[in-house]
Structure formats: C-alpha cells, structure tokens
Design a protein around this motif. Structure first.
Motif, PDB file in Angstrom:
ATOM      1  N   ALA A   1       0.834  -1.208   0.000  1.00 53.24           N
ATOM      2  CA  ALA A   1       0.000   0.000   0.000  1.00 53.24           C
ATOM      3  C   ALA A   1       0.865   1.253   0.000  1.00 53.24           C
ATOM      4  CB  ALA A   1      -0.934  -0.002   1.204  1.00 53.24           C
ATOM      5  N   ALA A   2       1.969   1.245   0.734  1.00 48.33           N
ATOM      6  CA  ALA A   2       2.868   2.403   0.784  1.00 48.33           C
ATOM      7  C   ALA A   2       3.519   2.641  -0.574  1.00 48.33           C
ATOM      8  CB  ALA A   2       3.931   2.194   1.862  1.00 48.33           C
ATOM      9  N   ILE A   3       3.868   1.564  -1.280  1.00 46.74           N
ATOM     10  CA  ILE A   3       4.456   1.709  -2.624  1.00 46.74           C
ATOM     11  C   ILE A   3       3.422   2.294  -3.581  1.00 46.74           C
ATOM     12  CG2 ILE A   3       5.293   0.403  -4.623  1.00 46.74           C
ATOM     13  CD1 ILE A   3       6.688  -1.478  -2.605  1.00 46.74           C
ATOM     14  N   ALA A   4       2.201   1.813  -3.500  1.00 46.94           N
ATOM     15  CA  ALA A   4       1.142   2.323  -4.377  1.00 46.94           C
ATOM     16  C   ALA A   4       0.892   3.804  -4.114  1.00 46.94           C
ATOM     17  CB  ALA A   4      -0.142   1.527  -4.172  1.00 46.94           C
ATOM     18  N   GLU A   5       0.891   4.186  -2.855  1.00 45.71           N
ATOM     19  CA  GLU A   5       0.673   5.599  -2.507  1.00 45.71           C
ATOM     20  C   GLU A   5       1.821   6.464  -3.009  1.00 45.71           C
ATOM     21  OE1 GLU A   5       0.499   8.322   1.497  1.00 45.71           O
ATOM     22  OE2 GLU A   5      -0.448   6.343   1.593  1.00 45.71           O
ATOM     23  N   ALA A   6       3.049   5.982  -2.845  1.00 50.44           N
ATOM     24  CA  ALA A   6       4.215   6.737  -3.304  1.00 50.44           C
ATOM     25  C   ALA A   6       4.215   6.869  -4.828  1.00 50.44           C
ATOM     26  CB  ALA A   6       5.491   6.065  -2.830  1.00 50.44           C
ATOM     27  N   ARG A   7       3.781   5.828  -5.533  1.00 49.16           N
ATOM     28  CA  ARG A   7       3.703   5.886  -6.997  1.00 49.16           C
ATOM     29  C   ARG A   7       2.710   6.956  -7.447  1.00 49.16           C
ATOM     30  NH1 ARG A   7       3.804  -0.368  -8.751  1.00 49.16           N
ATOM     31  NH2 ARG A   7       6.036  -0.493  -9.071  1.00 49.16           N
ATOM     32  N   ALA A   8       1.655   7.128  -6.670  1.00 49.75           N
ATOM     33  CA  ALA A   8       0.621   8.095  -7.019  1.00 49.75           C
ATOM     34  C   ALA A   8       1.141   9.533  -6.963  1.00 49.75           C
ATOM     35  CB  ALA A   8      -0.578   7.944  -6.087  1.00 49.75           C
ATOM     36  N   HIS A   9       2.257   9.732  -6.266  1.00 48.67           N
ATOM     37  CA  HIS A   9       2.818  11.087  -6.153  1.00 48.67           C
ATOM     38  C   HIS A   9       3.592  11.517  -7.391  1.00 48.67           C
ATOM     39  CE1 HIS A   9       2.572  10.467  -1.557  1.00 48.67           C
ATOM     40  NE2 HIS A   9       1.519  11.134  -1.971  1.00 48.67           N
ATOM     41  N   GLY A  10       3.749  10.605  -8.347  1.00 49.24           N
ATOM     42  CA  GLY A  10       4.360  11.025  -9.605  1.00 49.24           C
ATOM     43  C   GLY A  10       5.762  10.502  -9.818  1.00 49.24           C
ATOM     44  N   ASP A  11       6.660  11.394 -10.267  1.00 50.91           N
ATOM     45  CA  ASP A  11       8.022  11.066 -10.684  1.00 50.91           C
ATOM     46  C   ASP A  11       8.736  10.181  -9.652  1.00 50.91           C
ATOM     47  OD1 ASP A  11      10.454  10.971 -11.894  1.00 50.91           O
ATOM     48  OD2 ASP A  11      10.994  13.056 -11.469  1.00 50.91           O
ATOM     49  N   LEU A  12       9.049   8.944 -10.049  1.00 49.98           N
ATOM     50  CA  LEU A  12       9.665   7.991  -9.135  1.00 49.98           C
ATOM     51  C   LEU A  12      11.163   8.221  -8.962  1.00 49.98           C
ATOM     52  CD1 LEU A  12       7.897   4.675 -10.203  1.00 49.98           C
ATOM     53  CD2 LEU A  12       7.252   6.266  -8.402  1.00 49.98           C
ATOM     54  N   SER A  13      11.790   8.926  -9.897  1.00 49.62           N
ATOM     55  CA  SER A  13      13.240   9.107  -9.828  1.00 49.62           C
ATOM     56  C   SER A  13      13.658   9.988  -8.648  1.00 49.62           C
ATOM     57  CB  SER A  13      13.768   9.699 -11.138  1.00 49.62           C
ATOM     58  OG  SER A  13      13.236  10.989 -11.339  1.00 49.62           O
ATOM     59  N   GLU A  14      12.795  10.878  -8.194  1.00 53.01           N
ATOM     60  CA  GLU A  14      13.122  11.759  -7.070  1.00 53.01           C
ATOM     61  C   GLU A  14      12.130  11.584  -5.929  1.00 53.01           C
ATOM     62  OE1 GLU A  14      13.548  15.774  -8.383  1.00 53.01           O
ATOM     63  OE2 GLU A  14      14.842  15.220 -10.037  1.00 53.01           O
ATOM     64  N   ASN A  15      11.609  10.392  -5.788  1.00 56.34           N
ATOM     65  CA  ASN A  15      10.579  10.128  -4.792  1.00 56.34           C
ATOM     66  C   ASN A  15      11.176   9.318  -3.640  1.00 56.34           C
ATOM     67  OD1 ASN A  15       8.324   9.251  -3.361  1.00 56.34           O
ATOM     68  ND2 ASN A  15       7.040   9.179  -5.196  1.00 56.34           N
ATOM     69  N   ALA A  16      11.507   9.993  -2.537  1.00 56.51           N
ATOM     70  CA  ALA A  16      12.133   9.347  -1.379  1.00 56.51           C
ATOM     71  C   ALA A  16      11.185   8.350  -0.709  1.00 56.51           C
ATOM     72  CB  ALA A  16      12.583  10.398  -0.373  1.00 56.51           C
ATOM     73  N   GLU A  17       9.893   8.670  -0.712  1.00 58.52           N
ATOM     74  CA  GLU A  17       8.916   7.756  -0.106  1.00 58.52           C
ATOM     75  C   GLU A  17       8.891   6.424  -0.862  1.00 58.52           C
ATOM     76  OE1 GLU A  17       4.985   9.402   0.314  1.00 58.52           O
ATOM     77  OE2 GLU A  17       5.804  11.291   1.064  1.00 58.52           O
ATOM     78  N   TYR A  18       8.948   6.499  -2.173  1.00 59.12           N
ATOM     79  CA  TYR A  18       8.951   5.300  -2.999  1.00 59.12           C
ATOM     80  C   TYR A  18      10.208   4.468  -2.723  1.00 59.12           C
ATOM     81  CZ  TYR A  18       8.956   2.308  -7.133  1.00 59.12           C
ATOM     82  OH  TYR A  18       8.986   1.220  -7.978  1.00 59.12           O
ATOM     83  N   ASP A  19      11.365   5.125  -2.702  1.00 61.48           N
ATOM     84  CA  ASP A  19      12.623   4.426  -2.439  1.00 61.48           C
ATOM     85  C   ASP A  19      12.595   3.752  -1.064  1.00 61.48           C
ATOM     86  OD1 ASP A  19      13.613   5.216  -4.887  1.00 61.48           O
ATOM     87  OD2 ASP A  19      14.726   6.931  -4.075  1.00 61.48           O
ATOM     88  N   ALA A  20      12.096   4.447  -0.056  1.00 62.77           N
ATOM     89  CA  ALA A  20      12.023   3.889   1.297  1.00 62.77           C
ATOM     90  C   ALA A  20      11.076   2.695   1.343  1.00 62.77           C
ATOM     91  CB  ALA A  20      11.582   4.957   2.293  1.00 62.77           C
ATOM     92  N   ALA A  21       9.945   2.820   0.667  1.00 61.58           N
ATOM     93  CA  ALA A  21       8.965   1.729   0.653  1.00 61.58           C
ATOM     94  C   ALA A  21       9.526   0.499  -0.075  1.00 61.58           C
ATOM     95  CB  ALA A  21       7.662   2.189   0.014  1.00 61.58           C
ATOM     96  N   LYS A  22      10.229   0.716  -1.186  1.00 61.97           N
ATOM     97  CA  LYS A  22      10.832  -0.398  -1.914  1.00 61.97           C
ATOM     98  C   LYS A  22      11.925  -1.065  -1.075  1.00 61.97           C
ATOM     99  CE  LYS A  22      10.278  -1.597  -5.701  1.00 61.97           C
ATOM    100  NZ  LYS A  22       9.460  -2.741  -6.164  1.00 61.97           N
TER     101      LYS A  22
END
Length: 158
Positions: free
Chosen positions: A31-52
């Motif tokens: 769920a955290a990865i899905a939410e972070a993806r919704a924020h857009g650009d994954l290359s500069e997304n710290a939430e996405y990196d942390a969740a992964k």
C-alpha cells in the motif's frame, strides 16, 4: 541447509513472525508503494525508495524465516531423556564461584537467544561449557575476560 534447533516456544514465535510478515507487513508496504507511486516522478521520490527498501527487507526476512521453520528441529526438553545432564532446552541454575552470584539460564537456539530473558544460545561459550554436565559439577567458561568457573546447582527440563 542444516537443521535449526528450536524449542517449542521458539518455533511458535517464528511462525507468529512469519504470519505477521505475510498478513500485516507485506500488505502495508504494498500500500505504501502504491501511494508513493501516485505522487508522480519515481526518480526523485524518497517515499517510494524507502517503501521499496522496506519491501526488500520484508521479503528477505520472509524467505529467511520460512527456511528456518522448514529446517527446524523442534526439541521439547521435557521429552529428552537427558538423565539430569545439561542439554539443549534445559534450564540451568549456576553459581559463579568467583562472585557467589547465582544465575538461571535456558539453553536455546541461536534465534531464540535473549540474555535479558536469561536465554543463552547453544553456540555461546557458556552453553558449550555446560552441555553434558550434571548438577554438582563445575564448568569452566573461556570468556573474553578470562576463564570463569560456574558450579551447576540444578538442571531442569521445563
């Protein structure tokens, strides 16, 4: 992989952890990865990196716990015919001959060891010195601070 010795309680705790990892932690990180993806650009997304990174840790731990449970050799100290000897799972009352301090330890598997709960690993120096000895005998433990001697006061199979 070699057999992993566990007490009955240790095996229960590993199964509980595995259940929690699969039913609570894994869905939460998805769920955290899905939410972070919704924020857009994954290359500069710290939430996405942390969740992964968290997902990677959880999946690794699931694999590790599954392997340990699959290779577990569950030992019930009450059923071991030890004839009063210190064995895996036994609870041992010791007296430090230098300080006259009494301590009680249960000899458990590496994953169950917790000195705060007086559970020592089967591979620890003190457990290795105790294995096979009877109440009334003295065990010499080669510790980093030097050799310590303990008298075995009582051996129980709880």
């Amino acid at each position: 992989m070699a057999k992993v010795p566990l007490t009955i309680r240790g095996a229960e705790l590993l199964r509980e952890e595995l259940h929690r990892l699969k039913t609570v932690d894994r869905p939460n990180v998805i769920a955290a990865i899905a939410e972070a993806r919704a924020h857009g650009d994954l290359s500069e997304n710290a939430e996405y990196d942390a969740a992964k990174e968290r997902q990677s840790f959880i999946e690794g731990r699931i694999a590790e716990v599954e392997a340990k449970v699959g290779n577990a050799q569950i030992i019930d100290p009450k059923l071991v015919d030890a004839d009063g000897r210190c064995v895996f799972g036994s609870t041992v009352t010791l007296e430090d001959l230098a300080s006259n301090e009494k301590v009680i330890y249960q000899i458990v598997g590496d994953d169950e060891a917790d000195i705060k709960k007086n559970k020592i690993s089967i591979s620890s120096p003190i457990a290795r010195a105790l294995i096979g000895k009877y109440a009334g005998e003295t065990a010499e433990v080669k510790a980093p601070s030097g050799v310590r001697e303990y008298e075995i006061l009582e051996v129980e199979y709880l």
